[in-house]
Design a protein around this motif. Structure first.
Motif, mmCIF file in Angstrom:
data_model
loop_
_atom_site.group_PDB
_atom_site.id
_atom_site.type_symbol
_atom_site.label_atom_id
_atom_site.label_comp_id
_atom_site.label_asym_id
_atom_site.label_seq_id
_atom_site.Cartn_x
_atom_site.Cartn_y
_atom_site.Cartn_z
ATOM 1 N N GLU A 24 102.341 152.974 -100.499
ATOM 2 C CA GLU A 24 102.266 151.552 -100.237
ATOM 3 C C GLU A 24 100.838 151.067 -100.467
ATOM 4 O OE1 GLU A 24 104.020 150.186 -96.597
ATOM 5 O OE2 GLU A 24 105.321 151.940 -96.449
ATOM 6 N N GLU A 26 98.322 147.283 -101.841
ATOM 7 C CA GLU A 26 98.270 145.909 -102.324
ATOM 8 C C GLU A 26 97.229 145.822 -103.423
ATOM 9 O OE1 GLU A 26 97.201 143.966 -98.603
ATOM 10 O OE2 GLU A 26 95.263 143.448 -99.463
ATOM 11 N N GLN A 27 97.376 144.799 -104.205
ATOM 12 C CA GLN A 27 96.450 144.659 -105.312
ATOM 13 C C GLN A 27 96.323 143.200 -105.721
ATOM 14 O OE1 GLN A 27 98.741 147.024 -108.190
ATOM 15 N NE2 GLN A 27 98.976 145.187 -109.417
ATOM 16 N N ASN A 46 105.060 139.062 -102.883
ATOM 17 C CA ASN A 46 103.915 138.152 -103.031
ATOM 18 C C ASN A 46 103.698 137.289 -101.795
ATOM 19 O OD1 ASN A 46 105.988 136.294 -103.116
ATOM 20 N ND2 ASN A 46 105.427 135.395 -105.083
ATOM 21 N N LEU A 67 99.468 140.682 -104.469
ATOM 22 C CA LEU A 67 100.754 141.369 -104.371
ATOM 23 C C LEU A 67 100.666 142.606 -103.486
ATOM 24 C CD1 LEU A 67 101.590 141.323 -108.191
ATOM 25 C CD2 LEU A 67 102.526 139.764 -106.469
ATOM 26 N N LYS A 68 101.711 142.860 -102.720
ATOM 27 C CA LYS A 68 101.875 144.120 -102.004
ATOM 28 C C LYS A 68 102.978 144.906 -102.704
ATOM 29 C CE LYS A 68 100.328 142.591 -97.424
ATOM 30 N NZ LYS A 68 99.262 143.566 -97.202
ATOM 31 N N ASN A 184 98.747 133.676 -97.246
ATOM 32 C CA ASN A 184 98.136 134.892 -97.801
ATOM 33 C C ASN A 184 97.154 135.606 -96.874
ATOM 34 O OD1 ASN A 184 99.164 134.857 -100.707
ATOM 35 N ND2 ASN A 184 98.323 132.794 -100.521
ATOM 36 N N PHE A 187 96.715 139.523 -96.899
ATOM 37 C CA PHE A 187 96.148 140.276 -98.020
ATOM 38 C C PHE A 187 94.694 140.621 -97.711
ATOM 39 C CE2 PHE A 187 99.684 138.264 -100.274
ATOM 40 C CZ PHE A 187 100.180 139.360 -100.974
ATOM 41 N N GLU A 246 100.164 146.261 -93.228
ATOM 42 C CA GLU A 246 100.967 145.120 -93.664
ATOM 43 C C GLU A 246 100.279 143.794 -93.372
ATOM 44 O OE1 GLU A 246 105.171 143.202 -92.158
ATOM 45 O OE2 GLU A 246 105.097 145.375 -92.458
#
Length: 272
Positions: A24, A26-27, A46, A67-68, A184, A187, A246
């Protein structure tokens, strides 16, 4: 521990191969990405929509997206995907040479990830990359350039409307900061990234942020993430070990310390 193999080496063509367990993360996607799912399942989120890609699926990820993802190998198998990163310089050069121009600008909110149809051209192109990817070879610069141009041509042949995305070179415009941050906040990216995506310089972002939220971005982000964690643990029965990544924390011990400081009890006691 998962075994990772990738031929990135600053190459625009990347091969991912994960064994044993889910991964898992995110980026931030700064460039458009054209990908093929070889094996395993990729789930992308997203913040508003979830996308699931299975073996044989093709996808296009638009640039400037947060995005995750979850990369899930098949049972007793391997997660494999291959991706081609389409940089702005290559796209600008291609557009000038062939006379392409975007007719409609696409907002940040529209279609973060697009499922693409396959077909002989698309499959043949992705298959042509595998000898380099699977042997972890560095593709020479001239061949990289040819493969990128081939990818662009195939995308346009498969879906002519893609030109409005591929050749839209506009930068993010100034958008509703409050709505963007509430969507967001989970993130874990640097402040200058949030500033860029809301169409602001870092200084303007901080000034506008404090005008709207009456506190600093870093303080608000921690409080908002902890509030979300409290809800997920207390109301949804989630474990701290499940939610800390998360909601934007990097370290479980730091999350637990901050949670206790804000709410007076550790997350483990709240869950019980």
């Amino acid at each position: 521990m998962a075994d990772l193999k990738s031929n990135t080496h600053k190459s625009p063509i990347a091969y991912s191969c994960y064994f044993t367990r889910n991964r898992e993360g995110e980026q931030f996607a700064p460039e458009h990405v054209f990908s093929y799912q070889i094996s395993g399942t990729l789930t992308i989120n997203n913040g508003e929509q979830e996308y699931v890609f299975k073996p044989g699926d093709y996808r296009f990820t638009r640039r400037n997206q947060l995005l995750k993802f979850i990369k899930q190998p098949p049972s007793d198998g391997v997660f494999k995907s291959v991706s081609v990163y389409l940089d702005q310089e290559t796209l600008r050069s291609f557009a000038m040479e062939h006379g392409y121009q975007a007719d409609h600008a696409h907002s940040l909110e529209a279609g973060s990830v697009i499922a693409l149809k396959g077909g002989g051209l698309v499959k043949g192109f992705m298959d042509s990359l595998m000898p380099y990817c699977e042997d972890d070879q560095l593709i020479d610069v001239d061949l990289q350039a040819l493969k990128l141009r081939e990818a662009i041509m195939i995308l346009l042949r498969s879906s002519p409307a893609m030109k409005d995305i591929l050749f839209d070179f506009s930068e993010p415009g100034k958008i509703d900061l409050e709505a963007f941050m509430n969507k967001n906040f989970h993130f874990n990216v640097q402040m200058n990234r949030f500033a860029y995506l809301t169409g602001r310089s870092l200084a303007t972002f901080k000034r506008d942020f404090e005008h709207i939220f009456h506190t600093s971005p870093s303080r608000w982000l921690q409080q908002r993430r902890l509030q979300e964690a409290h809800y997920l643990i207390k109301e949804k029965g989630r474990a701290a070990s499940e939610v800390y990544l998360e909601i934007g924390f990097e370290d479980l011990s730091h999350f637990s310390f901050a949670f206790k400081k804000m709410f007076g009890v550790p997350p483990s006691r709240l869950a019980s």
